[in-house]
Design an enzyme around this catalytic site. Sequence first.
Site, PDB file in Angstrom:
ATOM      1  N   THR A  26       0.911  -0.720  -0.484  1.00 48.41           N
ATOM      2  CA  THR A  26       0.105  -0.216   0.225  1.00 48.41           C
ATOM      3  C   THR A  26       0.849   1.769   0.358  1.00 48.41           C
ATOM      4  O   THR A  26       1.258   1.385   1.285  1.00 48.41           O
ATOM      5  CB  THR A  26      -1.198   0.277   1.316  1.00 48.41           C
ATOM      6  OG1 THR A  26      -1.618  -0.977   0.975  1.00 48.41           O
ATOM      7  CG2 THR A  26      -1.848   1.244   1.710  1.00 48.41           C
ATOM      8  N   HIS A 175      -7.462 -11.163  -0.876  1.00 45.99           N
ATOM      9  CA  HIS A 175      -6.497 -10.781   0.733  1.00 45.99           C
ATOM     10  C   HIS A 175      -7.551 -11.406   1.334  1.00 45.99           C
ATOM     11  O   HIS A 175      -7.909 -10.672   1.879  1.00 45.99           O
ATOM     12  CB  HIS A 175      -6.271  -9.102   0.214  1.00 45.99           C
ATOM     13  CG  HIS A 175      -5.471  -8.529   1.211  1.00 45.99           C
ATOM     14  ND1 HIS A 175      -5.522  -9.520   2.700  1.00 45.99           N
ATOM     15  CD2 HIS A 175      -5.103  -7.058   1.201  1.00 45.99           C
ATOM     16  CE1 HIS A 175      -4.517  -8.303   3.462  1.00 45.99           C
ATOM     17  NE2 HIS A 175      -4.454  -6.947   2.717  1.00 45.99           N
ATOM     18  N   ASN A 178      -4.098 -10.267   6.754  1.00 45.14           N
ATOM     19  CA  ASN A 178      -4.330  -9.130   8.175  1.00 45.14           C
ATOM     20  C   ASN A 178      -4.987  -7.947   8.655  1.00 45.14           C
ATOM     21  O   ASN A 178      -5.659  -6.969   8.880  1.00 45.14           O
ATOM     22  CB  ASN A 178      -3.795  -7.782   7.101  1.00 45.14           C
ATOM     23  CG  ASN A 178      -1.478  -7.843   6.251  1.00 45.14           C
ATOM     24  OD1 ASN A 178      -1.535  -9.280   7.008  1.00 45.14           O
ATOM     25  ND2 ASN A 178      -1.643  -7.867   5.990  1.00 45.14           N
ATOM     26  N   TYR A 180      -8.553  -8.098   7.760  1.00 48.62           N
ATOM     27  CA  TYR A 180      -9.345  -6.830   6.801  1.00 48.62           C
ATOM     28  C   TYR A 180     -10.748  -8.241   6.314  1.00 48.62           C
ATOM     29  O   TYR A 180     -10.759  -9.331   7.265  1.00 48.62           O
ATOM     30  CB  TYR A 180      -8.794  -6.533   5.377  1.00 48.62           C
ATOM     31  CG  TYR A 180      -7.859  -5.811   5.652  1.00 48.62           C
ATOM     32  CD1 TYR A 180      -8.418  -5.111   6.560  1.00 48.62           C
ATOM     33  CD2 TYR A 180      -6.763  -5.778   5.327  1.00 48.62           C
ATOM     34  CE1 TYR A 180      -7.275  -3.536   6.643  1.00 48.62           C
ATOM     35  CE2 TYR A 180      -5.075  -4.902   5.761  1.00 48.62           C
ATOM     36  CZ  TYR A 180      -5.462  -3.828   5.739  1.00 48.62           C
ATOM     37  OH  TYR A 180      -4.290  -2.675   6.348  1.00 48.62           O
ATOM     38  N   ASN A 235      -4.084  -4.586  12.902  1.00 49.98           N
ATOM     39  CA  ASN A 235      -5.646  -4.445  12.810  1.00 49.98           C
ATOM     40  C   ASN A 235      -6.036  -5.157  13.908  1.00 49.98           C
ATOM     41  O   ASN A 235      -7.613  -5.283  13.761  1.00 49.98           O
ATOM     42  CB  ASN A 235      -5.683  -4.828  11.346  1.00 49.98           C
ATOM     43  CG  ASN A 235      -5.499  -3.896  10.754  1.00 49.98           C
ATOM     44  OD1 ASN A 235      -5.322  -2.750  10.959  1.00 49.98           O
ATOM     45  ND2 ASN A 235      -5.170  -4.246   9.419  1.00 49.98           N
TER      46      ASN A 235
HETATM   47  C1  8OZ Z   1      -0.189  -1.376   5.360  1.00 48.19           C
HETATM   48  C2  8OZ Z   1      -0.846   0.169   5.362  1.00 48.19           C
HETATM   49  C3  8OZ Z   1      -2.105   0.465   4.622  1.00 48.19           C
HETATM   50  C4  8OZ Z   1      -2.461  -0.779   4.224  1.00 48.19           C
HETATM   51  C5  8OZ Z   1      -2.100  -5.143   4.728  1.00 48.19           C
HETATM   52  C6  8OZ Z   1      -3.513  -3.638   2.796  1.00 48.19           C
HETATM   53  O1  8OZ Z   1      -1.792  -4.766   6.009  1.00 48.19           O
HETATM   54  C7  8OZ Z   1      -1.956  -3.794   3.631  1.00 48.19           C
HETATM   55  C8  8OZ Z   1      -2.345  -2.104   4.704  1.00 48.19           C
HETATM   56  C9  8OZ Z   1       0.034  -1.855   4.729  1.00 48.19           C
HETATM   57  O2  8OZ Z   1      -2.870  -5.455   3.710  1.00 48.19           O
END
Ligand code: 8OZ
Length: 363
Positions: A26, A175, A178, A180, A235
Amino acid sequence: MSTDLFQPARLGPLTLPNRIVMAPLTRSRTGSRGIPGAMNAEYYRQRASAGLIIAEATQISGQGQGYAYTPGIHDEAQVEGWRRVTEAVHQAGGRIVLQLWHVGRISHESLQPGGALPVAPSAVRPEGQAFTEAGFQPHPTPRALETDEIPGIVADYRRAAENAKRAGFDGVEIHAANGYLIDQFLRDKTNRRTDRYGGSIENRTRFLLEVTEAVTQVWGGDRVGVRISPASPANDIADSNPQALFGYAVEQLNRFGLAYLHVVEGATGGPRDVIPFDFLALRRAFNGAYMANNGYDLALAQQVLREDRADLIAFGRPFIANPDLVERLRTGAPLNELDRNTLYGGDAKGYIDYPALQRQAAE
Ligand code: 8OZ
């Protein structure tokens, strides 16, 4: 089979000239409308000697966005913009797949269509702050998705996969890492649902499998990869039994004949040994190529390939600072240092001005 970084690899219908993959990164450089332009095409073109480029996480819908200035693949202008990128990479002899992304609860009202609340499997607020156009702001408590909304999100993945095809990509990566949306469904810290998408491991894996089914119907399994991060707390995510959860998920993914499984080993961008986790068990359980990621350098990458613990190695931060990373690793040349101040947002500085070896020598 034991191999090394500079041996070609077959990946579905693709032949990769080496086993060095550019990880999805990103960079928040596609403006408020998430449309890639000439600068983004130049950035990826410079890195086309990678065995494979995984383009940065790209939202499948307006609802899927959680950071300012990230790209989308849900409208025509975005598809046109990405086409410039794929053409530039292909002209330079490279291969590029797109990472399909829905952030779920890792967002903020100001980034959502109509200022709506971000959505998630359950109304559990994440710790941390969203990167918005007005700076960092705390994540709100998300709205829990209704069961009958979930097919609509699967349909968004399908449409995004179709758009990626029209934009000229060689494949897509789902994806599921992380913390999400897909990871939020997988893990019991964030999934408190009582419908068929929550509770048992089978139920929590259902959303991932439905998304994978839709995306592989568009692309064929052999042009699709899935990224997971079983040990990562990224996250504010966690699970009570990640080994069982991800073991089951990988076993089920085998039915789609995927090209690869991309595994963030450890804490994303951090220590590799955050919790005990047997990554080799995932490699053995998975039928396609195993792509390892997280903190690899030349020596560790070569050791892991030699020991047949991976087929491909994804490098993240080294690719930001070294457009010709493949050449530098091959010749043992020194690596450029990363400028952390220009990672996210901004302009050409710290994006397309890192020098390749010849340019450095000429200076
Ligand atoms: C760092 C900053 C913003 C997004 C991820 C898409 O952690 C990201 C991400 C990483 O997969």
